[in-house]
Motif scaffolding. Structure first.
Motif, mmCIF file in Angstrom:
data_model
loop_
_atom_site.group_PDB
_atom_site.id
_atom_site.type_symbol
_atom_site.label_atom_id
_atom_site.label_comp_id
_atom_site.label_asym_id
_atom_site.label_seq_id
_atom_site.Cartn_x
_atom_site.Cartn_y
_atom_site.Cartn_z
ATOM 1 N N TYR A 1 -2.971 -4.220 4.646
ATOM 2 C CA TYR A 1 -3.171 -2.849 4.157
ATOM 3 C C TYR A 1 -3.324 -1.914 5.343
ATOM 4 C CZ TYR A 1 -5.335 1.334 2.251
ATOM 5 O OH TYR A 1 -5.607 2.645 1.929
ATOM 6 N N THR A 2 -2.551 -0.827 5.334
ATOM 7 C CA THR A 2 -2.669 0.196 6.367
ATOM 8 C C THR A 2 -2.876 1.545 5.695
ATOM 9 O OG1 THR A 2 -1.189 -1.036 7.843
ATOM 10 C CG2 THR A 2 -1.566 1.286 8.352
ATOM 11 N N ALA A 3 -3.996 2.171 5.993
ATOM 12 C CA ALA A 3 -4.275 3.485 5.426
ATOM 13 C C ALA A 3 -3.209 4.472 5.877
ATOM 14 C CB ALA A 3 -5.653 3.962 5.878
ATOM 15 N N SER A 4 -2.843 5.374 5.001
ATOM 16 C CA SER A 4 -1.896 6.475 5.232
ATOM 17 C C SER A 4 -0.443 6.096 5.005
ATOM 18 C CB SER A 4 -2.034 7.095 6.635
ATOM 19 O OG SER A 4 -1.392 6.308 7.616
ATOM 20 N N VAL A 5 -0.125 4.780 4.937
ATOM 21 C CA VAL A 5 1.259 4.391 4.656
ATOM 22 C C VAL A 5 1.585 4.654 3.186
ATOM 23 C CG1 VAL A 5 2.848 2.429 4.510
ATOM 24 C CG2 VAL A 5 1.415 2.728 6.521
ATOM 25 N N ASN A 6 0.615 4.368 2.304
ATOM 26 C CA ASN A 6 0.688 4.689 0.871
ATOM 27 C C ASN A 6 1.557 3.762 0.037
ATOM 28 O OD1 ASN A 6 -1.131 6.858 0.545
ATOM 29 N ND2 ASN A 6 0.337 8.263 1.480
ATOM 30 N N ILE A 7 2.041 2.669 0.611
ATOM 31 C CA ILE A 7 2.782 1.690 -0.175
ATOM 32 C C ILE A 7 1.886 1.105 -1.268
ATOM 33 C CG2 ILE A 7 3.693 -0.671 -0.095
ATOM 34 C CD1 ILE A 7 5.768 1.270 0.714
ATOM 35 N N ASP A 8 0.681 0.702 -0.891
ATOM 36 C CA ASP A 8 -0.226 0.073 -1.859
ATOM 37 C C ASP A 8 -0.751 1.083 -2.865
ATOM 38 O OD1 ASP A 8 -0.082 -2.554 -0.699
ATOM 39 O OD2 ASP A 8 -1.282 -1.790 0.951
ATOM 40 N N GLU A 9 -1.070 2.291 -2.400
ATOM 41 C CA GLU A 9 -1.526 3.339 -3.317
ATOM 42 C C GLU A 9 -0.463 3.643 -4.366
ATOM 43 O OE1 GLU A 9 -3.890 3.989 0.469
ATOM 44 O OE2 GLU A 9 -1.901 3.275 -0.094
ATOM 45 N N ASP A 10 0.798 3.710 -3.920
ATOM 46 C CA ASP A 10 1.892 4.010 -4.835
ATOM 47 C C ASP A 10 2.059 2.896 -5.865
ATOM 48 O OD1 ASP A 10 4.370 6.063 -4.932
ATOM 49 O OD2 ASP A 10 5.039 4.056 -5.530
ATOM 50 N N ALA A 11 1.912 1.642 -5.422
ATOM 51 C CA ALA A 11 2.033 0.511 -6.348
ATOM 52 C C ALA A 11 0.899 0.507 -7.365
ATOM 53 C CB ALA A 11 2.052 -0.797 -5.564
ATOM 54 N N ILE A 12 -0.312 0.826 -6.922
ATOM 55 C CA ILE A 12 -1.445 0.893 -7.850
ATOM 56 C C ILE A 12 -1.188 1.948 -8.916
ATOM 57 C CG2 ILE A 12 -3.885 1.528 -8.046
ATOM 58 C CD1 ILE A 12 -4.209 0.381 -5.163
ATOM 59 N N GLN A 13 -0.729 3.117 -8.485
ATOM 60 C CA GLN A 13 -0.445 4.190 -9.447
ATOM 61 C C GLN A 13 0.653 3.764 -10.423
ATOM 62 O OE1 GLN A 13 -2.157 7.096 -9.740
ATOM 63 N NE2 GLN A 13 -0.980 7.445 -11.606
ATOM 64 N N ALA A 14 1.672 3.056 -9.915
ATOM 65 C CA ALA A 14 2.757 2.590 -10.788
ATOM 66 C C ALA A 14 2.231 1.632 -11.856
ATOM 67 C CB ALA A 14 3.840 1.908 -9.953
ATOM 68 N N LEU A 15 1.287 0.763 -11.483
ATOM 69 C CA LEU A 15 0.706 -0.162 -12.457
ATOM 70 C C LEU A 15 -0.060 0.597 -13.532
ATOM 71 C CD1 LEU A 15 -0.535 -2.999 -10.070
ATOM 72 C CD2 LEU A 15 1.433 -3.075 -11.614
ATOM 73 N N TYR A 16 -0.819 1.595 -13.121
ATOM 74 C CA TYR A 16 -1.536 2.409 -14.113
ATOM 75 C C TYR A 16 -0.554 3.169 -15.004
ATOM 76 C CZ TYR A 16 -6.328 1.665 -12.525
ATOM 77 O OH TYR A 16 -7.550 1.112 -12.236
ATOM 78 N N ASP A 17 0.504 3.704 -14.406
ATOM 79 C CA ASP A 17 1.508 4.433 -15.191
ATOM 80 C C ASP A 17 2.224 3.526 -16.182
ATOM 81 O OD1 ASP A 17 0.856 6.742 -13.854
ATOM 82 O OD2 ASP A 17 2.594 6.691 -12.491
ATOM 83 N N ASN A 18 2.234 2.215 -15.898
ATOM 84 C CA ASN A 18 2.866 1.258 -16.809
ATOM 85 C C ASN A 18 1.853 0.597 -17.741
ATOM 86 O OD1 ASN A 18 5.997 0.462 -16.282
ATOM 87 N ND2 ASN A 18 5.061 1.339 -14.436
ATOM 88 N N GLY A 19 0.655 1.172 -17.822
ATOM 89 C CA GLY A 19 -0.294 0.759 -18.848
ATOM 90 C C GLY A 19 -1.357 -0.235 -18.434
ATOM 91 N N ALA A 20 -1.489 -0.537 -17.137
ATOM 92 C CA ALA A 20 -2.545 -1.464 -16.709
ATOM 93 C C ALA A 20 -3.912 -0.925 -17.107
ATOM 94 C CB ALA A 20 -2.484 -1.681 -15.204
ATOM 95 N N ARG A 21 -4.799 -1.807 -17.560
ATOM 96 C CA ARG A 21 -6.145 -1.385 -17.950
ATOM 97 C C ARG A 21 -7.000 -1.100 -16.719
ATOM 98 N NH1 ARG A 21 -7.923 -4.986 -22.249
ATOM 99 N NH2 ARG A 21 -7.890 -6.599 -20.635
ATOM 100 N N SER A 22 -6.892 -1.956 -15.702
ATOM 101 C CA SER A 22 -7.613 -1.732 -14.452
ATOM 102 C C SER A 22 -6.843 -2.396 -13.328
ATOM 103 C CB SER A 22 -9.039 -2.303 -14.523
ATOM 104 O OG SER A 22 -9.012 -3.725 -14.507
ATOM 105 N N VAL A 23 -7.050 -1.902 -12.109
ATOM 106 C CA VAL A 23 -6.422 -2.486 -10.926
ATOM 107 C C VAL A 23 -7.488 -2.641 -9.837
ATOM 108 C CG1 VAL A 23 -4.639 -2.294 -9.155
ATOM 109 C CG2 VAL A 23 -4.215 -1.372 -11.452
ATOM 110 N N THR A 24 -7.574 -3.835 -9.298
ATOM 111 C CA THR A 24 -8.396 -4.111 -8.121
ATOM 112 C C THR A 24 -7.449 -4.560 -7.025
ATOM 113 O OG1 THR A 24 -10.260 -4.795 -9.503
ATOM 114 C CG2 THR A 24 -10.296 -5.491 -7.192
ATOM 115 N N PHE A 25 -7.713 -4.125 -5.792
ATOM 116 C CA PHE A 25 -6.787 -4.413 -4.697
ATOM 117 C C PHE A 25 -7.418 -5.383 -3.700
ATOM 118 C CE2 PHE A 25 -5.101 -3.563 -0.430
ATOM 119 C CZ PHE A 25 -3.745 -3.758 -0.669
ATOM 120 N N TYR A 26 -6.589 -6.274 -3.149
ATOM 121 C CA TYR A 26 -7.038 -7.210 -2.114
ATOM 122 C C TYR A 26 -5.924 -7.389 -1.094
ATOM 123 C CZ TYR A 26 -7.940 -11.736 0.128
ATOM 124 O OH TYR A 26 -8.105 -12.737 1.046
ATOM 125 N N ALA A 27 -6.287 -7.359 0.183
ATOM 126 C CA ALA A 27 -5.332 -7.637 1.264
ATOM 127 C C ALA A 27 -5.905 -8.728 2.158
ATOM 128 C CB ALA A 27 -5.065 -6.375 2.090
#
Length: 400
Positions: A365-391
């Motif tokens: 995970y690298t802050a400011s790249v936003n790859i992971d942030e974008d993926a988290i948002q995509a999961l929420y936009d596709n109906g995920a109930r919750s998202v927890t992140f781990y690297a």
């Protein structure tokens, strides 16, 4: 020493031969979100400022970067202290807290050593019913001008440093403990926690990726850009031998077996769908040996499913279109422009994501790249109930 090894020690008679010193923030409790929300509300109450411009954990020192007057800074800090307790439900108890309780029940000497303000720390401990598990409590003001909290406690309590076990997440504090004679084998590795913060209200002109909510996040170790690790080996881009790749895969599995169960218990032992961030190019562009990170992740989840309620979501996010390969950028590059919505534009996301609790995993995970942030948002936009992140690793700049 890992948390698992500390648990094993705490069940033995020799456990009482040691003194256990625990940090609080990031070690026993993740207070990031509560701290941030309290500061933001305090700024709004005092001078109608949002403080969205502060990146990372919000502290009184970080207020200096918001171009506030000194008077407003002082008023915000005081107001934050007054309202912090309103956000205690946003704090998250971490795995080391369960070990603390067990050590206390075994009659061991347990000491809190935190650089936090006493009032805030007491409020946090009381909220999670941790205050009675300590033999002694030390806060920021107790250390006076001493910059090494371990030096202060070891001297005051006349401890033998070789009999001290430290549970701490901060690398600088860990080195301070070692300087005082604490054995490195007596430093307990803990699952490191941080927070991926929600962005400003969405504005396509400015490109904010994560607009749904703040996301709890965890990682195993710090990573310096340009340093070769087993993570790089698993990409198999430089003619690595099969034996070398297999070694890296075994090392990855050992880390996953240590960390995923801790996150699983932390989230309430509920069913988790474990998904990996796909590599930057279309899946069809890679050979099987170049996909060993995600295949190893899937194998580990399948094996752990015998003990935990985990679903292998290895095929839930599939890249079908190439994107920029961020890990190949020069180590001095600090920011990468990643288009908002890149995950939805370049990946197929399985409908099974809907109404599921997701554990999303990346290698680095690298802050400011936003790859992971974008993926988290995509999961929420596709109906995920919750998202927890781990690297496995979180990029640490050399200047830090």
């Amino acid at each position: 020493m890992t948390i698992t090894e500390l648990k094993q020690l705490s069940g033995n008679e020799e456990a009482q031969d040691f003194v256990y010193i625990f940090d609080m923030d990031g070690t026993l409790v993740n207070t990031d979100i509560a701290n941030r929300l309290a500061y933001q509300q305090a700024a709004k109450n005092v001078c109608n400022r949002s403080l969205f411009d502060i990146v990372g954990r919000m502290t009184r020192d970080s207020l200096k970067y918001s171009h506030l007057s000194q008077e407003d800074e002082i008023r915000i800090i005081e107001e934050k202290k007054n309202i912090y307790s309103n956000y205690l439900d946003k704090t998250l108890l971490l795995p080391s807290a369960s070990v603390l309780r067990f050590l206390h029940e075994q009659g061991c000497t347990t000491i809190l050593a935190t650089q936090s303000d006493k009032e805030r720390a007491i409020q946090t401990l009381q909220y999670h019913h941790l205050e009675d598990y300590f033999t002694a409590l030390y806060f920021k003001d107790d250390f006076d001008s001493c910059t090494n909290k371990f030096a202060y406690i070891i001297a005051q309590r006349h401890l033998n440093p070789e009999d001290v076990i430290v549970v701490e997440d901060n690398d600088i504090e860990i080195e301070n403990a070692v300087k005082e004679g604490v054995k490195r084998d007596n430093i307990v590795y803990i699952l490191k926690s941080f927070t991926i913060y929600k962005s400003k209200p969405y504005d396509p002109a400015t490109g904010y990726h994560l607009t749904h909510c703040h996301v709890p996040a965890f990682y195993h170790f710090d990573y310096l850009r340009g340093h070769l690790t087993f993570i790089n080996i698993l990409k198999a881009e430089h003619g690595e031998s099969d034996d070398y790749i297999e070694y890296a895969s075994r090392l990855l599995r050992s880390i996953l077996y240590e960390d995923i169960p801790q996150i699983y218990h932390l989230l309430g032992n509920k069913e988790l769908v474990v998904c990996g961030i796909p590599r930057s190019k279309a899946k069809s562009s890679y050979s099987e040996r170049q996909l060993r990170f995600n295949s190893t992740l899937s194998l580990a989840v399948q094996q752990m499913n015998a003990y935990y309620n985990l679903i292998d979501g290895g095929d839930y996010i599939i890249r079908h279109t190439d994107t920029p390969t961020t890990h190949l950028l020069h180590k001095d590059v600090e920011h990468v422009v990643v288009p908002v919505g890149i995950t939805k534009d370049t990946c197929t996301i399985a409908p099974e994501i809907k109404d599921k609790d997701i554990l999303l995993i990346d290698d680095i995970y690298t802050a400011s790249v936003n790859i992971d942030e974008d993926a988290i948002q995509a999961l929420y936009d596709n109906g995920a109930r919750s998202v927890t992140f781990y690297a496995i690793a979180r990029t640490k700049r050399i200047k830090e």
